[in-house]
Design an enzyme around this catalytic site. Structure first.
Site: not given
Ligand code: GAL
Length: 985
Positions: A214, A302
């Site tokens: 990110e 994700e």
């Molecule tokens: C995403 C990030 C992850 C984790 C998730 C929330 O944006 O890439 O590492 O933080 O959010 O649990």
């Protein structure tokens, strides 16, 4: 995570994006052709059995539709798993087998720099850190791996994955600053070769490599490019990806220009993290993954599959927020709207922030995450939904190449349709959901649907928060499916016939039309199904209820056993690969793997209770073996084998008795010998936060990075001192305590974020402690002792250093009425960066006296302890320990996840570090949502002697507990778990 900051940063990022767009350079673009030669296909088939002994090399490529392995398209359907949150390597297999059994064909893995590196240049990849072993297990299970080594990973883990020593390295992290560059290159030099040897191109399972995480704020394209150049130089030859924050409005997306990756992906958390309002949907948008490049597949890097519990609602509420109805509506909508063929569901299994692994502002010990598999490794209704969707997407190959197509017309405006079709096969996929995603009314509609096999009027129903993907024009094994308003769970060619499972909402009407050149024989084996044949079409009508079974034969095609179920009965199926055809199984709580040998089917399966087990396997199957035990079985009219398998034996855990106690904190006494402590006299720091007064007292600057630190400050009293003013930064929920000449002054809450000039909290972690009259005498030496908890390190989500380089420990100390300087010494974990307990590693211990003396270890009590149970005993403020031992004798071949449960008052002002056999398995804080702490097998000896040590840090006089052992489940089955080796003393 960032919670509310996530959206508010959009504006800032727009500016950053504008600046970045001015920087143009050539991107590394194109198809990866692996060095290796094509070999046997090892790809889209979800039933790939464990890899053969000789690794096969494969070619990984991609186009705008999907990844390809040896030319075969892959639907990459992964769940996220953090090995560092499950410190028992044998249980990695348990988690990964459960992930595979849910229909995932891959796993996304972060690699945590700080977990492996206690000190610059020092790395550990052994024991619980043996990631080569982790990747071997993934290889054996045939799971693809998305390798995500950062260097920054976020993940609500301490420092966002950065080692805390990086706080002392000059130069902004996540940039091209030379200090940081040397540091992250060293990390990559260690982790990349391990990942590289497990690539699909070398016969392993790593299919893509994720650079950074990110990376959207304060970006530096040269850095982003260098990570990739370094990966290539280290032998990474699979495609490189990135996970863009939130949606494509966050820029740069790394889709073009310097730093661009081959397959840019997007993260999406449409439900937000408000677990306290699980009924409010789509707070952060519709969750449709954007296409970022024309020449690469759409990648949902994700996709939200659980939540951080930012409002302390408890993870069960997070599971509700992201429950099966959300999964149906959002995942299916996204599949059809985006056509993505690469997915990473965050998290499949969350695990435990053992030791000091948590990034404290968002999470505590538990990282259960409301995931499909609980922290205690149990399967939930979310797991069932993953199974329904995962089996579908990995069974129906035409989904790997689709374009938007004309959707059937609905005669009810409240029912929305949307479609994609495979341009080669014509197969259509139609999403049916409420037009207004947030409603849950019961709507019926008739679709006018032009399929490859003709135009049909298809009745559909959307009931509650629901969505369906219907399929038309599909060559289902040897059959031709014209259309169905039931969804496909899975199908396979088993025992000489096609076996297919379709399902729909309980009580809704189902219809399926199959084409046959001549009238087939239709035999309803179970349930109520009407059939009619005309003009080459067999139409089946039924109500989704239980599990109906229809055997269709002749008709010019090979036989088909069609099973028509409900959501629930569909989820009762397990699909497992064997070296020949897959098998389908019903009745067990889990199927880990299956083997077909001669006339036997052998299952490795878990059972919560005794019950019927049914196996659809080779036609010759006559014998059924479950977990090595023969189960008497008969052949059913469906051609399956049916037997009754035994359940687990009941277990009873021992009461915790025989407690002993010991009080510590000699550091608070004026006469304590601190001559071997580190002198704290630095005047400068790499932290952008400067101290309120000199010297710099930040714990990290002296190499004490995790857990508690002690300070002792000496000064000559004037006798006129009136109060002590301290500031300490601990991270959220942290506290610190002060003593003057051995007298307890009290405690205060530590600061969370000391910004350089934060108008909201200009004086973080401030504590004012009046000095009792007469305590200090003019001209006499006085000692101020301060114990500061460090809850873990902040993240670096915005890449500014302002968060992750936040100090820990004292940031200011002044005594009103004093003259002259205070001379300080500091003490933290034994060895500092030269970690004394290397097996348990840098995150296991801080600098409590008892930790330094080894009281947390089974074999080191260091002197006399008094018999005393926590129950009913009030502790004085300060630090005390309790210890006891207990023996477990859990039945072999059973999986009983054990937890330590804390009862007692919510408002008590103490906290407990719990150590099991020397492993720091978390921190209990009364009033926080977590009362059950996972004690993973391997650290816990399931058949043997265990030592439990509790370090209690009390702000006020308090009674701890009660404390008990609880069995969170009991299954026959499980995996063999060996004790994790670590020193006893
Ligand atoms: C995403 C990030 C992850 C984790 C998730 C929330 O944006 O890439 O590492 O933080 O959010 O649990």
């Amino acid at each position: 995570m960032r919670g509310s900051t996530r959206r508010s940063l959009a504006v800032l990022l727009a500016v950053v994006a504008f600046m970045a767009s001015a920087l143009t350079a050539t991107a590394a673009v194109g198809t990866v052709s692996a060095a290796a030669r094509a070999n046997t296909a090892r790809a889209a088939n979800p039933d790939r059995p464990a890899n053969a002994a000789v690794p096969k090399r494969h070619v990984v490529a991609y186009d705008r539709y999907s990844l390809k392995v040896d030319g075969e398209r892959v639907m990459l359907w992964t769940g996220e798993f953090h090995y560092f949150r499950l410190p028992s390597p044998d249980l990695w297999r348990d988690a990964l087998e459960k992930i595979r059994a849910a229909g995932f064909n891959g796993v996304s893995l972060y690699f945590h720099w700080g977990y492996h590196s206690p000190k610059p240049g020092v790395y550990d990849f052994t024991g619980v850190r043996d990631v080569d072993r982790l990747l071997r297990v993934a290889d054996e299970l045939g799971l693809y791996v998305v390798a995500r080594p950062g260097p920054y990973i976020n993940a609500e883990s301490t420092g966002g994955g950065f080692p805390a020593w990086l706080k002392n390295v000059p130069g902004r992290a996540r940039s091209s600053a030379p200090g940081y560059t040397a540091a992250y290159r060293d990390w990559l030099s260690h982790i990349n070769p391990i990942i590289a040897r497990h690539q699909v191109t070398r016969g392993g399972s790593v299919i893509v490599y994720n650079a950074e995480n990110e990376y959207a704020a304060n970006t530096d394209a040269a850095y982003m490019q260098d990570i990739q150049n370094k990966a290539r130089a280290d032998g990474i030859d699979v495609p490189i990806t990135h996970n863009q924050c939130c949606d494509a409005s966050w820029t740069p997306t790394w889709a073009s220009g310097q730093g661009a990756v081959q397959i840019p992906g997007v993260d999406d958390y449409p439900q937000s993290f408000n677990c306290d309002t699980p009924g409010i949907w789509g707070t952060w948008g519709p969750g449709v993954t954007e296409r970022l490049r024309d020449d690469a597949p759409v990648y949902a890097a994700e996709y939200q599959a659980g939540s951080v519990d930012v409002n302390s609602a408890g993870f069960d509420k997070c599971r509700e927020l992201t429950g099966p109805d959300y999964m149906k509506v959002f995942y299916k909508s996204n599949l059809i709207a985006s056509g993505a063929t690469m997915y990473g569901y965050y998290m499949a299994f969350g695990g435990t922030n053992w030791g000091w692994l948590a990034q404290p502002n968002d999470v505590g010990t538990s990282y259960d995450y409301g995931a499909a598999i609980t922290e205690h490794r149990q399967l939930t209704t979310k797991y069932d939904e993953f199974k329904r969707q995962g089996y579908f997407v990995t069974s129906v190959a035409p989904l790997t190449r689709t374009d938007p197509s004309t959707a059937p017309v609905s005669d009810n405006a409240a029912v929305h349709t949307e479609a994609r079709a495979n341009p080669d096969t014509g197969t259509q996929f139609v999403l049916v959901r409420h037009a207004d995603r947030s409603t849950s009314t019961d709507e019926s509609a008739t679709l006018t649907w032009t399929t490859p096999d003709g135009t049909y009027r298809v009745p559909v129903r959307v009931k509650g928060r629901d969505a369906e993907i219907l399929v038309a024009g599909y060559d289902l094994g040897g059959q031709r499916l014209a259309w169905s308003n039931s969804e496909i769970l899975t199908h396979a060619h088993i025992g000489g016939k096609d076996v297919a499972v379709l399902y729909g909402g309980a009580g809704t009407a189902g219809a399926t039309v199959l084409r046959y050149p001549s009238a087939p024989k239709v035999k309803v084996l179970d349930g109520s199904v009407r059939s009619s044949y005309a003009a080459g079409e067999l139409r089946l009508d039924y109500t989704h209820a239980g599990l109906a079974r229809v055997l269709i034969s002749d008709g010019g095609r090979r036989p088909l056993l069609l099973m028509l179920g409900t959501d629930e009965s569909a989820a009762s199926f397990w699909r497992a690969g064997t070296s020949a055809a897959p098998v389908l199984v019903r009745g067990t709580s889990l199927v880990r793997s299956a083997r077909a040998t001669g006339n036997a089917v052998e299952l490795r399966a878990d059972l919560a209770e005794a019950g019927d087990v049914e196996v659809f396997g080779p036609a010759s199957s006559r014998r059924l073996v479950v977990d090595g035990r023969a189960v008497p079985a008969r052949v059913t009219p469906s051609g399956s084998l049916l037997g009754r398998a035994a359940g687990p034996r009941p277990v009873r855990l021992p009461d915790l008795t025989g407690w002993r106690t010991r009080t510590e904190a000699p550091e608070a006494q004026p006469g304590f010998d601190d001559s071997r402590w580190t002198v704290a006299d630095k005047t400068t720091t790499e932290s952008p936060i400067k101290p309120k007064n000199q010297p710099v007292l930040y714990a990290d600057d002296y190499g004490y990075h995790y857990g508690h630190v002690w300070y002792r400050g000496r000064f000559t009293a004037t006798g006129a001192e009136t109060s002590v003013a301290l500031n300490a930064v601990t991270g959220k929920h942290g506290i610190y305590q002060a003593w003057l000449n051995g007298r307890y002054l009290g405690s205060a809450a530590g600061g969370v974020q000391a910004d350089t000039d934060d108008p909201v909290n200009p004086d973080p972690g401030r504590g004012d402690f009046p000095i009792p009259a007469g305590l200090l005498k003019k001209g006499e030496k006085a000692t101020l002792s301060v114990l500061v908890g460090n809850m873990g390190h902040n993240d670096d989500w915005v890449a500014t250093d302002i968060r992750h380089k936040q100090p820990r420990g004292l940031t200011g100390a002044a005594i009103a009425g004093a003259r002259g300087l205070i001379s300080w010494r500091i003490q933290g974990a034994e060895g500092g960066e030269d970690v004394a307990d290397r097996a348990r590693g840098p995150l296991n211990n801080g600098g409590l006296f008892g930790e330094r003396a080894g009281w947390y270890l089974p074999g080191r009590t260091g002197g006399p302890w008094a018999a005393a149970s926590p129950a009913g005993r009030r502790l004085a403020p300060g630090v005390s320990w309790y210890r006891t031992t207990f023996r477990l004798d859990l039945p072999k071949g059973q999986d009983v996840p054990v937890a330590l449960r804390f009862g007692g008052a919510e408002d008590a002002r103490y906290r407990v570090l719990l150590f099991v056999n020397g492993w720091n398995l978390g921190q209990y804080i009364p009033g926080r949502p977590q009362r059950d702490f996972a004690l993973p097998a391997g650290l816990l000896r399931e058949r043997g002697h265990n030592t439990l040590a509790l370090a209690v840090v009390a702000e006020q006089s308090a009674t701890v507990g009660p404390v008990s052992l609880v069995a969170m489940a009991n299954h026959r089955g499980g995996v063999l778990v060996a004790p994790v080796p670590a020193p006893e003393r």
